[in-house]
Design a protein around this motif. Structure first.
Motif, PDB file in Angstrom:
ATOM      1  N   ASP A 110       0.854  -1.295   0.159  1.00  0.00           N
ATOM      2  CA  ASP A 110       0.025  -0.020  -0.191  1.00  0.00           C
ATOM      3  C   ASP A 110       0.984   1.134   0.058  1.00  0.00           C
ATOM      4  OD1 ASP A 110      -2.204  -1.447  -0.254  1.00  0.00           O
ATOM      5  OD2 ASP A 110      -2.742  -1.285   1.898  1.00  0.00           O
ATOM      6  N   VAL A 111       2.073   1.240   0.781  1.00  0.00           N
ATOM      7  CA  VAL A 111       2.753   2.113   0.713  1.00  0.00           C
ATOM      8  C   VAL A 111       3.509   2.536  -0.789  1.00  0.00           C
ATOM      9  CG1 VAL A 111       5.257   3.181   1.616  1.00  0.00           C
ATOM     10  CG2 VAL A 111       3.615   2.162   3.229  1.00  0.00           C
ATOM     11  N   ARG A 112       3.620   1.444  -1.581  1.00  0.00           N
ATOM     12  CA  ARG A 112       4.146   1.392  -2.755  1.00  0.00           C
ATOM     13  C   ARG A 112       3.176   2.074  -3.668  1.00  0.00           C
ATOM     14  NH1 ARG A 112       6.950  -3.969  -4.571  1.00  0.00           N
ATOM     15  NH2 ARG A 112       7.314  -2.726  -6.364  1.00  0.00           N
ATOM     16  N   VAL A 113       1.908   1.830  -3.741  1.00  0.00           N
ATOM     17  CA  VAL A 113       0.790   2.073  -4.319  1.00  0.00           C
ATOM     18  C   VAL A 113       0.870   3.734  -4.072  1.00  0.00           C
ATOM     19  CG1 VAL A 113      -1.575   2.431  -4.819  1.00  0.00           C
ATOM     20  CG2 VAL A 113      -0.488   0.196  -4.580  1.00  0.00           C
ATOM     21  N   PHE A 114       0.631   4.172  -2.631  1.00  0.00           N
ATOM     22  CA  PHE A 114       0.606   5.650  -2.508  1.00  0.00           C
ATOM     23  C   PHE A 114       1.835   6.420  -3.101  1.00  0.00           C
ATOM     24  CE2 PHE A 114       1.686   9.146   0.514  1.00  0.00           C
ATOM     25  CZ  PHE A 114       0.778   9.769   0.361  1.00  0.00           C
ATOM     26  N   MET A 115       3.200   5.823  -2.977  1.00  0.00           N
ATOM     27  CA  MET A 115       4.132   6.350  -3.599  1.00  0.00           C
ATOM     28  C   MET A 115       4.093   6.697  -5.036  1.00  0.00           C
ATOM     29  SD  MET A 115       8.488   5.358  -3.053  1.00  0.00           S
ATOM     30  CE  MET A 115       8.375   4.023  -4.174  1.00  0.00           C
ATOM     31  N   ALA A 116       3.702   5.371  -5.772  1.00  0.00           N
ATOM     32  CA  ALA A 116       3.367   5.461  -7.114  1.00  0.00           C
ATOM     33  C   ALA A 116       2.566   6.732  -7.275  1.00  0.00           C
ATOM     34  CB  ALA A 116       3.042   4.296  -7.767  1.00  0.00           C
ATOM     35  N   ASP A 117       1.257   6.771  -6.844  1.00  0.00           N
ATOM     36  CA  ASP A 117       0.364   7.974  -6.969  1.00  0.00           C
ATOM     37  C   ASP A 117       0.808   9.141  -6.880  1.00  0.00           C
ATOM     38  OD1 ASP A 117      -1.466   6.060  -7.468  1.00  0.00           O
ATOM     39  OD2 ASP A 117      -2.397   6.139  -5.484  1.00  0.00           O
ATOM     40  N   MET A 118       1.707   9.647  -5.938  1.00  0.00           N
ATOM     41  CA  MET A 118       2.486  10.841  -5.505  1.00  0.00           C
ATOM     42  C   MET A 118       3.461  10.974  -6.555  1.00  0.00           C
ATOM     43  SD  MET A 118       0.739  12.238  -3.312  1.00  0.00           S
ATOM     44  CE  MET A 118      -0.624  11.349  -4.005  1.00  0.00           C
ATOM     45  N   HIS A 119       4.176  10.093  -6.868  1.00  0.00           N
ATOM     46  CA  HIS A 119       5.390   9.912  -7.955  1.00  0.00           C
ATOM     47  C   HIS A 119       4.599  10.653  -9.297  1.00  0.00           C
ATOM     48  CE1 HIS A 119       8.635   8.074 -10.762  1.00  0.00           C
ATOM     49  NE2 HIS A 119       8.909   9.369 -10.370  1.00  0.00           N
ATOM     50  N   ALA A 120       3.489   9.950  -9.693  1.00  0.00           N
ATOM     51  CA  ALA A 120       2.926  10.241 -10.906  1.00  0.00           C
ATOM     52  C   ALA A 120       2.411  11.940 -10.970  1.00  0.00           C
ATOM     53  CB  ALA A 120       1.723   9.417 -11.111  1.00  0.00           C
TER      54      ALA A 120
END
Length: 170
Positions: free
Chosen positions: A17-27
């Protein structure tokens, strides 16, 4: 997003879930940086919030990886191969963290009042990019073809060359 909100979003959350959140913020950060490069001014408060959140997420994942890392060197071949397999599973996350850090650097470049403000972000981007590189290199240099022929428990030969750079070991 404030620092506190970003931390609160990640408290007790799974690594995935942290990776998903990070991917969203990265995008989000990457889209704002791309808009800036096209000559459009991104919404500053949104860029600041997304950059903060991305920074918190990549730091959280980095800390989790560090906390899960073994505390000692591989003393025998079976531990060496086990460690190499573990590192191999972490390479995608290390690359994601490195990419996130570059996006943070780009964002800070837009928001910075002076070039001096870029130094810490640039050093972090270089360090985390190097971590991903050295993880890939360590897995590639593991003697996989000899795994079945090496005795599992005898001690590994001690490395006597140039001592490792302590900055890369943290």
């Amino acid at each position: 997003m404030s620092w506190r909100e970003a931390f609160d979003n990640l408290y007790g959350v799974s690594d995935d879930d942290v990776r998903v959140f990070m991917a969203d913020m990265h995008a989000t950060v990457t889209a704002h940086v791309a808009a800036f490069r096209r000559g459009e001014m991104p919404p500053i408060e949104e860029l600041i919030g997304a950059t903060r959140a991305l920074n918190v997420a990549q730091n959280e994942l980095r800390e989790r990886i560090r906390d899960q890392a073994p505390a000692s060197w591989a003393a025998d071949y079976s531990t060496l191969f086990e460690l190499a397999r573990d590192i191999e599973t972490r390479i995608p996350v290390l690359r994601e963290i490195a990419a996130a850090t570059i996006a943070i650097f780009d964002s800070v470049g837009i928001l910075a009042g002076s070039a001096d403000e870029l130094v810490p972000s640039g050093l972090q981007a270089r360090y985390l990019g190097g971590t991903a590189y050295y993880a890939v290199r360590a897995v590639r240099l593991t003697p996989w073809a000899e795994e079945s022929t090496l005795p599992p428990t005898p001690s590994l030969p001690r490395y006597t060359g140039v001592p490792p750079n302590p900055r890369l070991m943290h």
